[in-house]
Design a protein around this motif. Sequence first.
Motif, mmCIF file in Angstrom:
data_model
loop_
_atom_site.group_PDB
_atom_site.id
_atom_site.type_symbol
_atom_site.label_atom_id
_atom_site.label_comp_id
_atom_site.label_asym_id
_atom_site.label_seq_id
_atom_site.Cartn_x
_atom_site.Cartn_y
_atom_site.Cartn_z
ATOM 1 N N VAL A 71 0.693 -1.303 0.080
ATOM 2 C CA VAL A 71 -0.001 0.142 -0.060
ATOM 3 C C VAL A 71 0.604 1.370 0.056
ATOM 4 C CG1 VAL A 71 -2.050 -1.013 0.964
ATOM 5 C CG2 VAL A 71 -0.362 -0.293 2.520
ATOM 6 N N SER A 72 2.044 1.134 0.514
ATOM 7 C CA SER A 72 2.957 2.479 0.482
ATOM 8 C C SER A 72 3.167 2.729 -0.936
ATOM 9 C CB SER A 72 4.152 2.160 1.262
ATOM 10 O OG SER A 72 4.742 1.016 0.710
ATOM 11 N N GLU A 73 3.191 2.123 -1.855
ATOM 12 C CA GLU A 73 3.410 2.467 -3.382
ATOM 13 C C GLU A 73 2.581 3.464 -3.561
ATOM 14 O OE1 GLU A 73 4.032 -0.928 -5.828
ATOM 15 O OE2 GLU A 73 4.333 -2.099 -4.253
ATOM 16 N N ALA A 74 1.077 3.403 -3.255
ATOM 17 C CA ALA A 74 0.251 4.288 -3.572
ATOM 18 C C ALA A 74 0.475 5.866 -3.474
ATOM 19 C CB ALA A 74 -1.051 4.155 -2.714
ATOM 20 N N VAL A 75 1.302 6.089 -2.420
ATOM 21 C CA VAL A 75 1.639 7.582 -2.222
ATOM 22 C C VAL A 75 2.325 8.127 -3.412
ATOM 23 C CG1 VAL A 75 3.020 9.216 -0.806
ATOM 24 C CG2 VAL A 75 1.749 7.083 0.266
ATOM 25 N N GLU A 76 3.444 7.498 -4.192
ATOM 26 C CA GLU A 76 4.149 8.080 -5.243
ATOM 27 C C GLU A 76 3.386 7.979 -6.470
ATOM 28 O OE1 GLU A 76 7.078 9.258 -4.754
ATOM 29 O OE2 GLU A 76 6.875 8.945 -2.569
ATOM 30 N N GLU A 111 -12.146 -6.979 5.503
ATOM 31 C CA GLU A 111 -11.215 -7.635 6.580
ATOM 32 C C GLU A 111 -9.887 -7.113 6.141
ATOM 33 O OE1 GLU A 111 -12.174 -11.562 5.728
ATOM 34 O OE2 GLU A 111 -14.128 -11.561 7.303
ATOM 35 N N ARG A 112 -9.316 -7.095 4.833
ATOM 36 C CA ARG A 112 -8.026 -6.757 4.603
ATOM 37 C C ARG A 112 -7.940 -5.267 4.904
ATOM 38 N NH1 ARG A 112 -2.828 -7.487 5.142
ATOM 39 N NH2 ARG A 112 -1.507 -7.242 3.256
ATOM 40 N N GLY A 113 -8.868 -4.742 4.631
ATOM 41 C CA GLY A 113 -8.661 -3.076 4.968
ATOM 42 C C GLY A 113 -8.577 -2.841 6.249
ATOM 43 N N VAL A 114 -9.293 -3.438 7.123
ATOM 44 C CA VAL A 114 -9.214 -3.340 8.689
ATOM 45 C C VAL A 114 -7.872 -3.703 9.184
ATOM 46 C CG1 VAL A 114 -9.843 -4.392 10.816
ATOM 47 C CG2 VAL A 114 -11.697 -3.872 9.180
ATOM 48 N N ASP A 115 -7.299 -4.851 8.445
ATOM 49 C CA ASP A 115 -5.931 -5.274 9.042
ATOM 50 C C ASP A 115 -4.914 -4.404 8.684
ATOM 51 O OD1 ASP A 115 -6.805 -7.619 9.866
ATOM 52 O OD2 ASP A 115 -6.388 -8.737 8.133
ATOM 53 N N LEU A 116 -4.936 -3.641 7.299
ATOM 54 C CA LEU A 116 -4.023 -2.719 6.925
ATOM 55 C C LEU A 116 -4.124 -1.330 7.637
ATOM 56 C CD1 LEU A 116 -4.561 -3.187 2.960
ATOM 57 C CD2 LEU A 116 -2.409 -3.693 4.284
ATOM 58 N N VAL A 117 -5.171 -1.299 8.268
ATOM 59 C CA VAL A 117 -5.109 0.122 9.158
ATOM 60 C C VAL A 117 -4.703 -0.109 10.587
ATOM 61 C CG1 VAL A 117 -6.735 2.023 10.092
ATOM 62 C CG2 VAL A 117 -7.180 0.945 7.983
ATOM 63 N N LEU A 118 -5.033 -1.379 11.202
ATOM 64 C CA LEU A 118 -4.788 -1.786 12.513
ATOM 65 C C LEU A 118 -3.185 -1.935 12.570
ATOM 66 C CD1 LEU A 118 -7.128 -4.186 13.498
ATOM 67 C CD2 LEU A 118 -6.741 -2.383 14.788
ATOM 68 N N SER A 119 -2.673 -2.340 11.258
ATOM 69 C CA SER A 119 -1.004 -2.529 11.311
ATOM 70 C C SER A 119 -0.390 -1.358 11.092
ATOM 71 C CB SER A 119 -0.598 -3.548 10.254
ATOM 72 O OG SER A 119 -0.924 -3.045 9.034
ATOM 73 N N GLY A 120 -1.025 -0.261 10.826
ATOM 74 C CA GLY A 120 -0.466 0.879 10.604
ATOM 75 C C GLY A 120 0.356 1.095 9.264
ATOM 76 N N THR A 297 -21.935 11.450 4.557
ATOM 77 C CA THR A 297 -20.876 10.513 5.031
ATOM 78 C C THR A 297 -21.154 9.775 6.216
ATOM 79 O OG1 THR A 297 -19.333 12.011 4.158
ATOM 80 C CG2 THR A 297 -18.743 10.480 5.548
ATOM 81 N N ASN A 298 -21.074 8.775 6.144
ATOM 82 C CA ASN A 298 -21.305 7.612 7.277
ATOM 83 C C ASN A 298 -20.089 7.321 7.980
ATOM 84 O OD1 ASN A 298 -21.746 5.366 8.938
ATOM 85 N ND2 ASN A 298 -23.135 4.314 7.384
ATOM 86 N N ALA A 299 -19.982 7.446 9.438
ATOM 87 C CA ALA A 299 -18.745 7.189 9.979
ATOM 88 C C ALA A 299 -19.032 6.445 11.328
ATOM 89 C CB ALA A 299 -17.863 8.323 10.370
ATOM 90 N N THR A 300 -17.975 5.298 11.397
ATOM 91 C CA THR A 300 -18.430 4.513 12.691
ATOM 92 C C THR A 300 -17.371 4.855 13.791
ATOM 93 O OG1 THR A 300 -18.524 2.662 11.088
ATOM 94 C CG2 THR A 300 -18.311 2.121 13.400
ATOM 95 N N LEU A 301 -18.023 5.368 14.954
ATOM 96 C CA LEU A 301 -17.309 5.963 16.050
ATOM 97 C C LEU A 301 -16.948 4.961 16.972
ATOM 98 C CD1 LEU A 301 -19.626 9.192 16.616
ATOM 99 C CD2 LEU A 301 -17.456 8.836 14.960
ATOM 100 N N GLY A 302 -16.158 4.881 17.872
ATOM 101 C CA GLY A 302 -15.677 4.058 18.811
ATOM 102 C C GLY A 302 -14.939 2.986 18.318
ATOM 103 N N LEU A 303 -14.410 2.966 17.511
ATOM 104 C CA LEU A 303 -13.385 1.906 17.258
ATOM 105 C C LEU A 303 -12.068 2.508 17.057
ATOM 106 C CD1 LEU A 303 -15.081 0.610 13.685
ATOM 107 C CD2 LEU A 303 -15.576 -0.091 15.941
ATOM 108 N N PRO A 304 -11.062 1.331 17.046
ATOM 109 C CA PRO A 304 -9.730 1.593 17.168
ATOM 110 C C PRO A 304 -8.956 1.947 15.964
ATOM 111 C CG PRO A 304 -10.064 -0.756 17.060
ATOM 112 C CD PRO A 304 -11.337 -0.289 17.316
ATOM 113 N N ILE A 305 -9.936 2.080 14.667
ATOM 114 C CA ILE A 305 -9.499 2.300 13.426
ATOM 115 C C ILE A 305 -10.476 3.451 12.875
ATOM 116 C CG2 ILE A 305 -8.502 0.353 12.832
ATOM 117 C CD1 ILE A 305 -11.018 -0.048 10.772
ATOM 118 N N ILE A 306 -10.181 4.142 12.026
ATOM 119 C CA ILE A 306 -11.219 5.339 11.396
ATOM 120 C C ILE A 306 -11.678 4.708 10.393
ATOM 121 C CG2 ILE A 306 -11.406 7.498 9.919
ATOM 122 C CD1 ILE A 306 -10.583 7.683 13.013
#
Length: 346
Positions: A71-76, A111-120, A297-306
């Motif tokens: 995912v870091s490749e996305a920045v460039e 699920e993969r999206g959650v993992d990518l955010v949780l892992s930083g 916009t729908n946002a889920t509050l109270g999670l360890p990820i945004i």
Amino acid sequence: MKRRLSSLDRVTLDLSAPKRPLVISMGDPAGIGPEVTAKAWQALRQGPTPFCVLGDPALYSSVQTQVIKDVSEAVEIFDEALPIFQGFEAPGVVPGQPNPTYAGVILSAIERGVDLVLSGQALALVTAPIAKSVVMAAGFSHPGHTEFLGALLSTTPFDQTRGPVMMLAVDGLRVIPVTIHCALAEVPSRLTQEAIIHAAIVTAEALKRDLGLTAPRLVIAALNPHAGEDGAFGDEEGRIIAPAVAALKAKGLKVRGPLPADSLFHTEARATFDAAICMYHDQALIPLKALDFWGGTNATLGLPIIRTSPDHGTGFDIAGRGIARPESMIAAIQMAAAMAHGRMNQ
């Protein structure tokens, strides 16, 4: 079509910090998610927050794409091509024709999206719309994204007030329904002091932590007309809602209510609060969509990820026609970036 950061995103982005992309799960591949995501990239490609998609590159052929392995490749590459994270192929999709065959890859992307955010590795997760009838084929048993994410993250260490709590937002209004996906006839039996208190506390903490509001002002809507008219039109206000408000005040929250919902959302009233805690789905959603039908916009509050999402469904009836409007996806991306940076700056 760039959308400025509005009053619902009260935070200054720290552009000097190392960039991490957002990730966007593809949603139902037969819906409008891929189309509005591609259009959002066209609108935001020169902006400060890159993102990558967890989806099949073939779904985004209307724009330039590039498959990435990290995912870091996305920045460039973000300003030149829409980054597509490999591994989420959905061959043979027919726009507008939902197919349970894709249930597994739809849920895998979330699920993969959650993992990518949780892992930083990623900054935040934006989810494109799904259809429950499709993903049930893969064992999905939740009323929607919000509850699914809550279950995925239920055992994750998090030292803040836990959600999941659904917040819907447009410029000038944030609403939080206490009861969400249930029949209107079931609302009174599902409404409890504990549920109201929980929704309000999670909301207040999230507004402070993620949007930089130091002392959030909350209002609590009544359930019945005229706030029950002293019990003439129902006793939920005196029996459930007012005690919940008293308990919240005792905890130090800035809160008012129960207030009649029919006078809660006009211009002058909205200026007096930062979020409205509503008793049921349509009580929250009707004023929001009347203000800005396309940009919610729908946002889920109270999670360890945004996590944010467009405030619309899969749009199977218009999928593949090139007419889906991207404002809500653009708003969801910008709000996710603002909330993530707000949390980072705490």
